[in-house]
Design an enzyme around this catalytic site. Structure first.
Site, PDB file in Angstrom:
ATOM      1  CD  GLN A 162       0.017  -1.579   9.692  1.00 60.52           C
ATOM      2  OE1 GLN A 162       1.163  -1.155   9.600  1.00 60.52           O
ATOM      3  NE2 GLN A 162      -0.982  -1.061   9.032  1.00 60.52           N
TER       4      GLN A 162
ATOM      5  CE1 TYR B 152       5.527 -17.053  32.727  1.00 61.93           C
ATOM      6  CE2 TYR B 152       6.633 -15.878  30.953  1.00 61.93           C
ATOM      7  CZ  TYR B 152       5.470 -16.275  31.591  1.00 61.93           C
ATOM      8  OH  TYR B 152       4.258 -15.874  31.100  1.00 61.93           O
TER       9      TYR B 152
ATOM     10  CE  LYS C 249      -4.042 -18.436  35.222  1.00 60.47           C
ATOM     11  NZ  LYS C 249      -2.797 -18.976  35.720  1.00 60.47           N
TER      12      LYS C 249
ATOM     13  CD  GLN D 259       0.843 -22.801  30.756  1.00 65.12           C
ATOM     14  OE1 GLN D 259      -0.371 -22.877  30.707  1.00 65.12           O
ATOM     15  NE2 GLN D 259       1.556 -22.140  29.858  1.00 65.12           N
TER      16      GLN D 259
ATOM     17  CG  ASP E 221      -1.315 -22.664  35.732  1.00 68.05           C
ATOM     18  OD1 ASP E 221      -0.610 -22.697  34.713  1.00 68.05           O
ATOM     19  OD2 ASP E 221      -2.070 -21.712  36.018  1.00 68.05           O
TER      20      ASP E 221
ATOM     21  N   GLY F 113      -3.633 -16.574  42.153  1.00 67.69           N
ATOM     22  CA  GLY F 113      -4.119 -17.635  41.270  1.00 67.69           C
ATOM     23  C   GLY F 113      -3.155 -18.782  41.120  1.00 67.69           C
TER      24      GLY F 113
ATOM     25  CD  GLU G 188      -2.605   1.475   2.527  1.00 66.92           C
ATOM     26  OE1 GLU G 188      -2.053   1.194   3.606  1.00 66.92           O
ATOM     27  OE2 GLU G 188      -3.767   1.917   2.434  1.00 66.92           O
TER      28      GLU G 188
HETATM   29  P1  NAP Z   1      -2.161 -12.918  41.266  1.00 66.81           P
HETATM   30  O1  NAP Z   1      -3.342 -13.800  41.373  1.00 66.81           O
HETATM   31  O2  NAP Z   1      -2.346 -11.494  40.941  1.00 66.81           O
HETATM   32  O3  NAP Z   1      -1.337 -13.026  42.664  1.00 66.81           O
HETATM   33  C1  NAP Z   1      -0.225 -12.214  42.897  1.00 66.81           C
HETATM   34  C2  NAP Z   1       0.462 -12.657  44.179  1.00 66.81           C
HETATM   35  O4  NAP Z   1       1.670 -11.918  44.284  1.00 66.81           O
HETATM   36  C3  NAP Z   1      -0.347 -12.389  45.449  1.00 66.81           C
HETATM   37  O5  NAP Z   1      -0.055 -13.375  46.390  1.00 66.81           O
HETATM   38  C4  NAP Z   1       0.213 -11.027  45.867  1.00 66.81           C
HETATM   39  O6  NAP Z   1       0.098 -10.772  47.252  1.00 66.81           O
HETATM   40  C5  NAP Z   1       1.657 -11.199  45.540  1.00 66.81           C
HETATM   41  N1  NAP Z   1       2.326  -9.917  45.357  1.00 66.81           N
HETATM   42  C6  NAP Z   1       2.126  -9.040  44.351  1.00 66.81           C
HETATM   43  N2  NAP Z   1       2.930  -7.967  44.517  1.00 66.81           N
HETATM   44  C7  NAP Z   1       3.635  -8.186  45.661  1.00 66.81           C
HETATM   45  C8  NAP Z   1       4.626  -7.444  46.355  1.00 66.81           C
HETATM   46  N3  NAP Z   1       5.061  -6.270  45.895  1.00 66.81           N
HETATM   47  N4  NAP Z   1       5.161  -7.984  47.478  1.00 66.81           N
HETATM   48  C9  NAP Z   1       4.752  -9.174  47.923  1.00 66.81           C
HETATM   49  N5  NAP Z   1       3.801  -9.914  47.304  1.00 66.81           N
HETATM   50  C10 NAP Z   1       3.258  -9.434  46.191  1.00 66.81           C
HETATM   51  O7  NAP Z   1      -1.143 -13.473  40.156  1.00 66.81           O
HETATM   52  P2  NAP Z   1      -0.882 -15.008  39.729  1.00 66.81           P
HETATM   53  O8  NAP Z   1      -1.750 -15.387  38.607  1.00 66.81           O
HETATM   54  O9  NAP Z   1      -0.902 -15.862  40.937  1.00 66.81           O
HETATM   55  O10 NAP Z   1       0.602 -14.900  39.141  1.00 66.81           O
HETATM   56  C11 NAP Z   1       1.704 -14.734  40.009  1.00 66.81           C
HETATM   57  C12 NAP Z   1       2.976 -15.001  39.234  1.00 66.81           C
HETATM   58  O11 NAP Z   1       2.982 -16.325  38.737  1.00 66.81           O
HETATM   59  C13 NAP Z   1       3.156 -14.099  38.020  1.00 66.81           C
HETATM   60  O12 NAP Z   1       4.428 -13.530  38.061  1.00 66.81           O
HETATM   61  C14 NAP Z   1       3.058 -15.002  36.837  1.00 66.81           C
HETATM   62  O13 NAP Z   1       3.949 -14.647  35.793  1.00 66.81           O
HETATM   63  C15 NAP Z   1       3.483 -16.322  37.422  1.00 66.81           C
HETATM   64  N6  NAP Z   1       2.904 -17.443  36.683  1.00 66.81           N
HETATM   65  C16 NAP Z   1       3.759 -18.294  36.098  1.00 66.81           C
HETATM   66  C17 NAP Z   1       3.286 -19.386  35.410  1.00 66.81           C
HETATM   67  C18 NAP Z   1       4.251 -20.329  34.773  1.00 66.81           C
HETATM   68  O14 NAP Z   1       3.802 -21.228  34.056  1.00 66.81           O
HETATM   69  N7  NAP Z   1       5.540 -20.196  35.018  1.00 66.81           N
HETATM   70  C19 NAP Z   1       1.918 -19.605  35.283  1.00 66.81           C
HETATM   71  C20 NAP Z   1       1.046 -18.689  35.896  1.00 66.81           C
HETATM   72  C21 NAP Z   1       1.564 -17.605  36.598  1.00 66.81           C
HETATM   73  P3  NAP Z   1      -1.209 -10.058  47.874  1.00 66.81           P
HETATM   74  O15 NAP Z   1      -2.205 -11.146  48.095  1.00 66.81           O
HETATM   75  O16 NAP Z   1      -0.722  -9.437  49.122  1.00 66.81           O
HETATM   76  O17 NAP Z   1      -1.682  -9.038  46.863  1.00 66.81           O
END
Ligand code: NAP
Length: 512
Positions: free
Chosen positions: A206, A432, A286, A460, A323, A350, A32
């Site tokens: 895009q 990760y 989730k 996963q 997971d 989660g 384009e």
């Molecule tokens: P989520 O439901 O939002 O939970 C976040 C957790 O982190 C809560 O326990 C929260 O504590 C805590 N947190 C956040 N900020 C914090 C801080 N500054 N100091 C202390 N604690 C803190 O998220 P999620 O889905 O469980 O995911 C969490 C991590 O898992 C992410 O980094 C994600 O990338 C990773 N993950 C990895 C995989 C894999 O296959 N490797 C799969 C899924 C997720 P509070 O309860 O106090 O807020």
């Protein structure tokens, strides 16, 4: 067949020629030429237009008016004269805004006429009527480029393209609309647009040409293509499209996987479930679809969260949680089993929920410590394990430390004090990005065995892929695709084949 069109902009004919050549080599079918932007860069219209026949690909010529996102706002007679020159010079298609077609007082006869409509702030309710009006006015191709507000709006594009028998380009702008560009082949669009690279896009959202051609395989898509995606908010960072599309291509499956950015997951599912074959579900959805699906796998039901939707043989939508097993497998691979292990889990969100359940079921004694202690207590109460404070956690003789918080993601922070690491323990970080988090570097320094979140993410994804396709996942290839997407091209090949890295990453990978 859906055309892949690459917008090109340059002030000099030779530059246009070089860009068109680059587009052809990248897999585009058409360029384009954005005359309005070429002029904005100081180009001479007559010189550029008379050069069209020298370009390596057929040309769609557009001199977009400022009213609809372009940078030209001059005399209609002048524009008519340029478009006539473009037709004489061999342009294959000429695009004019439908709203300004009448004032143009001319239509091409050799080139095809594209009438277009743009809305950068939303989507009008009468899109179908607008498209019909474009054909009635004489359009060979109708083009709408509008801005969906949520993923549920994607159903409108899908049905518009499905119902329109004449050539139609239907683009959703912005990140929410990205699937309309990536599914153009599956939905039978006349064309989709891909930039030469991310710095040379001409519209919001895009994609690049290389993404359209290689990752999303537009040319292989058709009406039978199975559509999968990741549903979340945000999703732009997700590694899943890289992993799953690489696996589909490897097995030559007629399937594609795209990111669905959704604020309202239920609305998306209700509007789009007819054409979605499977989903990965990520933050914050989730739990959102649990009551919307036909059934849940028992593990997902027990955990109360899903990361996967697939269809069973009868076409029913089933929720699963991959997971939990993925996390368990990472630790099992490293220390042989989870029974009778003392596991300290940081986090109560989660991913922590799935991990706590999996390790508890596998016979571990699980202790949960979380920034918000009440959430740790609630989760521990539900699962039947123990909540402890961070001070108590520091005194615990754990075998396995798992970070289920987001601390360390894209930062050099660690959720665990460097001095508190225990030699001979296993430290598993679900984070990760980066692969070598501060937690894992500290663990390694303190004599513990580090296991990185890439292992879990690939596992996963493998669980999802097997449910969607009923065939074994190409694990090394998926691991390699993830490492490349994360920017670890240097170790991708070694790690993909052997599951173990080199240099400083060796120990991080031994769980594979
Ligand atoms: P989520 O439901 O939002 O939970 C976040 C957790 O982190 C809560 O326990 C929260 O504590 C805590 N947190 C956040 N900020 C914090 C801080 N500054 N100091 C202390 N604690 C803190 O998220 P999620 O889905 O469980 O995911 C969490 C991590 O898992 C992410 O980094 C994600 O990338 C990773 N993950 C990895 C995989 C894999 O296959 N490797 C799969 C899924 C997720 P509070 O309860 O106090 O807020």
């Amino acid at each position: 067949m859906t055309h892949i069109v690459t917008p090109i902009v340059a002030a000099k004919p030779g530059q246009l020629a070089a860009l068109a050549k680059e587009a052809r080599e990248g897999g585009a079918d058409m360029v384009e030429v954005r005359l309005d932007e070429c002029l904005d860069q100081g180009g001479d219209a007559e010189v550029l237009l008379n050069y069209i026949s020298e370009l390596a690909l057929p040309v769609l010529l557009t001199c977009r008016h400022a009213d609809e996102g372009g940078c030209w706002a001059g005399d209609p007679g002048q524009r008519r004269s340029w478009l006539q020159t473009a037709e004489r010079a061999g342009a294959a298609l000429i695009d004019v805004e439908a709203a300004r077609f009448a004032e143009l007082d001319w239509r091409p006869t050799k080139a095809q006429l594209v009438l277009s409509y743009h809305d950068f702030n939303g989507m009008p309710d009468d899109l179908e009527a607008r498209v019909d009006a474009m054909y009635a006015a004489g359009a060979d191709v109708a083009k709408i480029a509008v801005t969906p507000s949520d993923a549920a709006d994607l159903a409108i594009f899908e049905s518009l393209l499905g119902e329109t028998e004449q050539p139609l380009i239907a683009i959703g702008m912005g990140e929410v609309g990205l699937p309309t560009r990536l599914l153009a082949g599956a939905w039978g669009a006349f064309a989709t647009f891909g930039a030469l690279d991310a710095s040379r896009t001409t519209a919001a959202g895009q994609p690049t040409l290389v993404d359209l051609v290689q990752r999303y395989r537009i040319k292989h898509q058709g009406p039978e293509t199975h559509i999968f995606g990741v549903l979340g908010n945000p999703v732009g960072h997700s590694m899943s499209p890289a992993i799953h599309n690489a696996a589909f291509a490897h097995h030559e499956l007629d399937a594609v996987y795209v990111p669905f950015l959704a604020h309202d997951a239920k609305a998306f599912w209700h509007a789009c479930c007819d054409w979605v074959d499977g989903l990965s579900i990520t933050i914050p959805h989730k739990e959102a679809l649990i009551d919307e699906l036909d059934d849940l796998e028992p593990l997902a039901h027990s955990i109360g969260a899903i990361n996967t939707v697939y269809r069973d043989d009868a076409g029913k939508a089933i929720g699963a949680n991959t997971d939990a097993d993925a996390a368990l497998d990472c630790v099992r691979g490293a220390i042989g089993g989870a029974a009778n292990r003392c596991v300290l889990l940081l986090g109560a969100g989660g991913v922590a929920r799935a991990i706590a359940y999996a390790f508890h079921q596998a016979g571990s004694e699980v202790f949960i410590a979380n920034r918000t202690h009440s959430r740790a207590e609630a989760l521990a109460g539900e699962i039947g394990c123990r909540a402890i404070t961070m001070d108590e956690a520091a005194e615990l003789s754990y075998d396995v430390l798992i970070n289920g918080t987001s601390v360390g993601m894209k930062s050099e922070r660690s959720p665990w004090p460097v001095e508190a690491h225990r030699p001979n323990s296993l430290v598993f970080d679900t984070v990760y990005t980066p692969m070598e988090t501060q937690l894992l570097l500290d663990a390694q320094h303190g004599g513990a065995t580090p296991v990185c979140g890439v292992s879990m993410f690939v596992r996963q994804a493998v669980g999802q892929y097997q449910r969607w396709t009923n065939q074994p996942a190409p694990v090394p290839l998926m691991r390699r695709a993830m490492l490349e997407a994360l920017g670890y091209e240097d170790i991708a090949e070694t790690c993909a084949e052997s599951g173990s890295g080199s240099g400083s990453t060796t120990r991080l990978w031994q769980a594979d």
